[in-house]
Write an enzyme that holds these catalytic residues in place. Structure first.
Site, PDB file in Angstrom:
ATOM      1  N   TYR A  17      -9.540 -31.507 -14.007  1.00 49.08           N
ATOM      2  CA  TYR A  17      -8.576 -32.385 -14.828  1.00 49.08           C
ATOM      3  C   TYR A  17      -9.208 -33.082 -15.960  1.00 49.08           C
ATOM      4  O   TYR A  17      -8.897 -33.236 -16.914  1.00 49.08           O
ATOM      5  CB  TYR A  17      -8.133 -33.397 -13.740  1.00 49.08           C
ATOM      6  CG  TYR A  17      -7.210 -32.697 -12.533  1.00 49.08           C
ATOM      7  CD1 TYR A  17      -6.427 -31.872 -12.626  1.00 49.08           C
ATOM      8  CD2 TYR A  17      -7.357 -33.612 -11.047  1.00 49.08           C
ATOM      9  CE1 TYR A  17      -5.669 -31.225 -11.324  1.00 49.08           C
ATOM     10  CE2 TYR A  17      -6.641 -33.127 -10.076  1.00 49.08           C
ATOM     11  CZ  TYR A  17      -5.943 -31.864 -10.143  1.00 49.08           C
ATOM     12  OH  TYR A  17      -5.435 -31.529  -9.300  1.00 49.08           O
ATOM     13  N   SER A  18     -10.452 -33.518 -15.829  1.00 50.12           N
ATOM     14  CA  SER A  18     -11.172 -34.062 -16.798  1.00 50.12           C
ATOM     15  C   SER A  18     -11.403 -32.957 -17.880  1.00 50.12           C
ATOM     16  O   SER A  18     -11.388 -33.326 -19.061  1.00 50.12           O
ATOM     17  CB  SER A  18     -12.555 -34.474 -16.101  1.00 50.12           C
ATOM     18  OG  SER A  18     -12.376 -35.303 -15.441  1.00 50.12           O
ATOM     19  N   ARG A  23      -9.918 -31.107 -23.371  1.00 44.41           N
ATOM     20  CA  ARG A  23      -9.339 -30.057 -24.338  1.00 44.41           C
ATOM     21  C   ARG A  23      -8.048 -30.469 -24.887  1.00 44.41           C
ATOM     22  O   ARG A  23      -7.777 -30.071 -26.071  1.00 44.41           O
ATOM     23  CB  ARG A  23      -8.901 -28.800 -23.326  1.00 44.41           C
ATOM     24  CG  ARG A  23     -10.132 -27.797 -23.038  1.00 44.41           C
ATOM     25  CD  ARG A  23      -9.731 -26.592 -22.403  1.00 44.41           C
ATOM     26  NE  ARG A  23      -9.175 -26.581 -21.145  1.00 44.41           N
ATOM     27  CZ  ARG A  23      -9.606 -26.809 -20.058  1.00 44.41           C
ATOM     28  NH1 ARG A  23     -11.015 -26.681 -20.054  1.00 44.41           N
ATOM     29  NH2 ARG A  23      -8.918 -26.930 -18.921  1.00 44.41           N
ATOM     30  N   TRP A  26      -8.966 -32.876 -27.621  1.00 44.26           N
ATOM     31  CA  TRP A  26      -9.501 -32.008 -28.949  1.00 44.26           C
ATOM     32  C   TRP A  26      -8.500 -31.289 -29.547  1.00 44.26           C
ATOM     33  O   TRP A  26      -8.386 -31.223 -30.765  1.00 44.26           O
ATOM     34  CB  TRP A  26     -10.455 -30.924 -28.139  1.00 44.26           C
ATOM     35  CG  TRP A  26     -11.043 -30.098 -29.221  1.00 44.26           C
ATOM     36  CD1 TRP A  26     -11.124 -28.796 -29.903  1.00 44.26           C
ATOM     37  CD2 TRP A  26     -12.327 -30.402 -30.151  1.00 44.26           C
ATOM     38  NE1 TRP A  26     -11.488 -28.274 -30.900  1.00 44.26           N
ATOM     39  CE2 TRP A  26     -12.663 -29.471 -31.128  1.00 44.26           C
ATOM     40  CE3 TRP A  26     -13.332 -31.579 -30.326  1.00 44.26           C
ATOM     41  CZ2 TRP A  26     -13.562 -29.333 -31.886  1.00 44.26           C
ATOM     42  CZ3 TRP A  26     -14.171 -31.489 -31.259  1.00 44.26           C
ATOM     43  CH2 TRP A  26     -14.401 -30.416 -32.072  1.00 44.26           C
ATOM     44  N   ALA A  31      -8.967 -37.835 -34.636  1.00 39.96           N
ATOM     45  CA  ALA A  31      -9.881 -38.792 -34.497  1.00 39.96           C
ATOM     46  C   ALA A  31     -11.001 -38.175 -33.336  1.00 39.96           C
ATOM     47  O   ALA A  31     -12.091 -38.621 -33.556  1.00 39.96           O
ATOM     48  CB  ALA A  31      -9.359 -40.267 -34.103  1.00 39.96           C
ATOM     49  N   PHE A  32     -10.611 -37.847 -32.427  1.00 41.76           N
ATOM     50  CA  PHE A  32     -11.638 -37.413 -31.286  1.00 41.76           C
ATOM     51  C   PHE A  32     -12.295 -36.434 -31.655  1.00 41.76           C
ATOM     52  O   PHE A  32     -13.567 -36.366 -31.531  1.00 41.76           O
ATOM     53  CB  PHE A  32     -10.690 -36.909 -29.868  1.00 41.76           C
ATOM     54  CG  PHE A  32     -11.646 -36.622 -28.893  1.00 41.76           C
ATOM     55  CD1 PHE A  32     -12.508 -37.557 -28.103  1.00 41.76           C
ATOM     56  CD2 PHE A  32     -11.777 -35.294 -28.571  1.00 41.76           C
ATOM     57  CE1 PHE A  32     -13.021 -36.853 -26.778  1.00 41.76           C
ATOM     58  CE2 PHE A  32     -12.689 -34.849 -27.533  1.00 41.76           C
ATOM     59  CZ  PHE A  32     -13.407 -35.771 -26.866  1.00 41.76           C
ATOM     60  N   GLU A  70     -12.030 -43.823 -27.136  1.00 33.37           N
ATOM     61  CA  GLU A  70     -10.981 -42.993 -27.660  1.00 33.37           C
ATOM     62  C   GLU A  70     -10.289 -42.193 -26.934  1.00 33.37           C
ATOM     63  O   GLU A  70      -8.801 -42.309 -27.026  1.00 33.37           O
ATOM     64  CB  GLU A  70     -12.084 -41.855 -28.921  1.00 33.37           C
ATOM     65  CG  GLU A  70     -10.963 -41.245 -29.608  1.00 33.37           C
ATOM     66  CD  GLU A  70      -9.988 -42.101 -30.554  1.00 33.37           C
ATOM     67  OE1 GLU A  70      -8.793 -42.062 -30.671  1.00 33.37           O
ATOM     68  OE2 GLU A  70     -10.437 -42.893 -31.107  1.00 33.37           O
ATOM     69  N   GLU A  77      -1.678 -44.121 -26.196  1.00 39.58           N
ATOM     70  CA  GLU A  77      -0.956 -43.716 -27.187  1.00 39.58           C
ATOM     71  C   GLU A  77       0.168 -42.652 -26.757  1.00 39.58           C
ATOM     72  O   GLU A  77       1.359 -42.628 -27.087  1.00 39.58           O
ATOM     73  CB  GLU A  77      -1.572 -43.171 -28.456  1.00 39.58           C
ATOM     74  CG  GLU A  77      -2.113 -44.102 -29.294  1.00 39.58           C
ATOM     75  CD  GLU A  77      -2.886 -43.637 -30.592  1.00 39.58           C
ATOM     76  OE1 GLU A  77      -3.205 -42.719 -30.854  1.00 39.58           O
ATOM     77  OE2 GLU A  77      -3.352 -44.753 -31.370  1.00 39.58           O
ATOM     78  N   ASP A  96      -1.760 -51.149 -31.170  1.00 39.50           N
ATOM     79  CA  ASP A  96      -2.969 -51.914 -31.947  1.00 39.50           C
ATOM     80  C   ASP A  96      -4.178 -52.321 -30.852  1.00 39.50           C
ATOM     81  O   ASP A  96      -5.035 -52.381 -31.639  1.00 39.50           O
ATOM     82  CB  ASP A  96      -2.364 -53.162 -32.365  1.00 39.50           C
ATOM     83  CG  ASP A  96      -0.968 -52.661 -33.481  1.00 39.50           C
ATOM     84  OD1 ASP A  96      -1.145 -51.461 -34.034  1.00 39.50           O
ATOM     85  OD2 ASP A  96      -0.327 -53.494 -33.903  1.00 39.50           O
TER      86      ASP A  96
END
Length: 122
Positions: A17-18, A23, A26, A31-32, A70, A77, A96
């Site tokens: 899952y991680s 992925r 990415w 930003a990531f 992040e 988000e 924000d």
């Protein structure tokens, strides 16, 4: 505890899952990707900047913290966007605050790198 897998099976599933989350970040989060690439460059530089293992940790840990924050921001988000596209005060506040957390993580990177560079090269 909820019923389910235990032991090594649970650990392997959680790892999967991680990896799926990494992925997805990415693929969907510019930003990531930028922070990963910048972090890799800075990781390489850290071997030339750090004077000892403790300094190296103080250079690298903030980079990892930035990626963690992040990922959490991106998850927030995604949840807000899933709820709906309409503008709402709480949705805006959530996004924000997530952005502010990333900002403070970036400040941590800059301050730790500047302090160690200043200490070693001034």
């Amino acid at each position: 505890m909820k019923p389910g897998k235990t032991g090594i099976t649970r650990i392997l599933d959680a790892t999967g899952y991680s990896m799926s989350g990494i992925r997805a970040a990415w693929k969907n989060e510019a930003a990531f990707r930028q922070e990963v690439v910048g972090g890799l460059v800075m990781l390489l530089l850290s071997f030339f900047i750090a004077a000892d293992p403790l300094q190296w940790l103080l250079l690298v840990f903030p980079l990892l913290i930035l990626l963690i924050v992040e990922l959490i921001n991106s998850a927030l988000e995604s949840v807000v966007d899933r709820i709906g596209p309409e503008k709402h005060e709480l949705s805006g506040r959530t996004k924000d605050m997530g952005s502010a957390a990333v900002f403070f993580s970036l400040v941590l990177v800059v301050v730790s790198w500047a302090a160690i560079i200043w200490h070693n090269f001034s």
